[in-house]
Design an enzyme around this catalytic site. Structure first.
Site, PDB file in Angstrom:
ATOM      1  N   HIS A 127       5.053 -16.750  10.282  1.00  0.00           N
ATOM      2  CA  HIS A 127       6.489 -16.615  10.488  1.00  0.00           C
ATOM      3  C   HIS A 127       6.833 -17.251  11.831  1.00  0.00           C
ATOM      4  CE1 HIS A 127      10.317 -14.529  11.309  1.00  0.00           C
ATOM      5  NE2 HIS A 127      10.378 -14.224  10.024  1.00  0.00           N
ATOM      6  N   ASP A 198      -0.009  -9.772  13.662  1.00  0.00           N
ATOM      7  CA  ASP A 198       1.350  -9.535  13.184  1.00  0.00           C
ATOM      8  C   ASP A 198       1.232  -8.780  11.862  1.00  0.00           C
ATOM      9  OD1 ASP A 198       3.809  -9.635  11.950  1.00  0.00           O
ATOM     10  OD2 ASP A 198       4.107 -11.787  12.185  1.00  0.00           O
ATOM     11  N   GLN A 201       4.160  -7.570   7.597  1.00  0.00           N
ATOM     12  CA  GLN A 201       4.162  -7.630   6.143  1.00  0.00           C
ATOM     13  C   GLN A 201       2.996  -6.867   5.510  1.00  0.00           C
ATOM     14  OE1 GLN A 201       6.587  -8.849   4.352  1.00  0.00           O
ATOM     15  NE2 GLN A 201       7.754  -9.703   6.062  1.00  0.00           N
ATOM     16  N   LYS A 224      10.816  -2.707   7.854  1.00  0.00           N
ATOM     17  CA  LYS A 224      10.036  -3.148   6.698  1.00  0.00           C
ATOM     18  C   LYS A 224       9.148  -2.028   6.155  1.00  0.00           C
ATOM     19  CE  LYS A 224       9.948  -7.898   8.439  1.00  0.00           C
ATOM     20  NZ  LYS A 224      10.951  -8.523   7.565  1.00  0.00           N
ATOM     21  N   CYS A 361      11.858 -18.418   7.274  1.00  0.00           N
ATOM     22  CA  CYS A 361      11.374 -18.510   8.665  1.00  0.00           C
ATOM     23  C   CYS A 361       9.915 -18.956   8.709  1.00  0.00           C
ATOM     24  CB  CYS A 361      11.542 -17.187   9.395  1.00  0.00           C
ATOM     25  SG  CYS A 361      13.259 -16.680   9.612  1.00  0.00           S
TER      26      CYS A 361
END
Length: 403
Positions: A127, A198, A201, A224, A361
């Protein structure tokens, strides 16, 4: 929709816990498949936010009155929940931020002196939030090669004397591909290079244990994982216990004089100003909810729905599905031959099907795929095979209109 335990026993109907899923769109039942952008909120999270503002609203840590003490206690209790949820050694390793993007930017600002003119290793599926901050800090990005199925080739990682950080997504927001971050952390550790993960997700889809993974830093967002927007988490392991703060102001200082300022110990040194108190509490409420269901149960259910949806997409003529990695979750990206992704998304919207279109993105990945953008369907615990069937029906409607 009823989630089941591993032995087939019915566990709980989770869809009824999310009031927005009862909404109709253009007279159709809402089929919400944009969870990689933001998840919907269960009643318990909405109630926790409302209850805070209705009964406890006050600034934290610096007040001696009752409301401040109650708010401070709830805020710190949420921090403890996060710490336990991700397997941190100490709640002091957990700082609340404005989200994944903010967490990564804070690390980039803090490490900028060491990053400038050196390398940060990333994957080709990142991203923009895990690309742009490192560039702004003056680092050169070095991309780990991928095979034709877009598996990251871990054995091809090249760490040099100029490598100051490995910054990788756990799961792609476009492909749903899941990286073997434990293996990557192990390689980086051999070279004494820190790793930032990260987890925006992945945190909502599977259990995560930072000590087992071996990462030094981990970032994710509340919105999220069924909590509110504008709040996130930055985990800082022992290596970065005394990371230089990227932001200054009230609440993060020990002593301030005109000549010099000293900082509080972590995590408060990373939380300048008034934080999103209600947001932090909402993360705690979301964690309670997910743990009540069980992360293993959530993962099992989502994998079943995800695999079903992907299989049905792959069976369709004139539909290109991107990525075919060893492990996948959450997001599926595809395009319909001869039909712009934006047009496809608009038609499905009129059927009550919420998908996302565009580059998500992730423009470098779009260049690898050779497309300008994709249609993306992304799944959460409340999605069902029926939702996947509605997605397929929507695609067939799009193709019929363009035939």
């Amino acid at each position: 929709m009823v989630l089941t335990c591993g032995n087939g026993e019915k566990m709980m109907d989770v869809k009824k816990d999310f009031p927005i899923l009862e909404k109709e769109v253009y007279g159709k039942r809402l089929v919400y498949l944009d969870n990689a952008a933001t998840s919907q909120k269960p009643n318990c999270v909405i109630d926790a936010i409302s209850e805070y503002y209705r009964s406890d609203n006050s600034n934290i840590h610096r007040g001696v009155h009752y409301l401040s003490e109650v708010s401070s206690e709830k805020y710190e209790h949420a921090r403890k929940k996060v710490s336990e949820f991700i397997g941190a050694s100490d709640p002091a390793e957990v700082a609340f931020t404005a989200g994944t993007t903010d967490s990564i930017n804070q690390v980039a600002r803090s490490l900028e002196p060491s990053l400038r003119g050196n390398e940060v290793i990333v994957t080709g599926v990142e991203h923009h939030s895990n690309i742009v901050p490192w560039q702004m800090a003056g680092a050169t990005l070095k991309v780990i090669p991928m095979d034709d199925d877009l598996n990251v080739l871990i054995d091809s990682i090249e760490i040099s004397d100029r490598t100051k950080l490995v910054a990788i997504s756990h799961a792609s927001n476009v492909l749903g591909s899941v990286n073997d971050i434990k293996a990557i952390c192990s390689i980086a550790k051999e070279h004494d290079v820190p790793v930032l993960v990260d987890a925006a997700q992945s945190i909502q889809h599977m259990p995560i244990d930072v000590r087992d993974i071996g990462c030094d830093l981990l970032a994710f967002s509340g919105h999220k994982m069924y909590a509110s927007t504008g709040v996130g988490v930055l985990y800082t392991g022992e290596r970065f216990r005394d990371l230089v703060p990227a932001r200054g102001g009230g609440g993060m200082v020990d002593k301030v004089t005109i000549e010099r300022t000293t900082y509080l110990d972590p995590p408060l040194r990373y939380e300048a100003g008034t934080p999103d108190i209600a947001g932090a509490i909402s993360i705690g409420a979301a964690i309670d909810y997910m743990q009540r269901i069980g992360m293993d149960n959530i993962k099992r259910h989502e994998n079943e729905v995800y695999s079903y949806a992907r299989k049905r997409l792959l069976e369709m003529d004139d539909v290109a599905v991107y990525g075919n990695t060893n492990e996948m979750c959450g997001a599926i990206s595809f395009n319909l031959d001869g039909i712009h992704h934006y047009d496809a998304g608009l038609i499905m919207d009129k059927m009550g099907i919420a998908v996302r279109t565009g580059h998500h993105c992730a423009q470098p990945l779009m260049r690898i795929l050779g497309v300008e953008g994709t249609v993306r369907a992304s799944f959460a615990m409340y999605n069902t095979k029926e939702d996947a069937d509605m997605l397929i029906e929507g695609i067939e409607k799009v193709r019929m209109m363009y035939s």
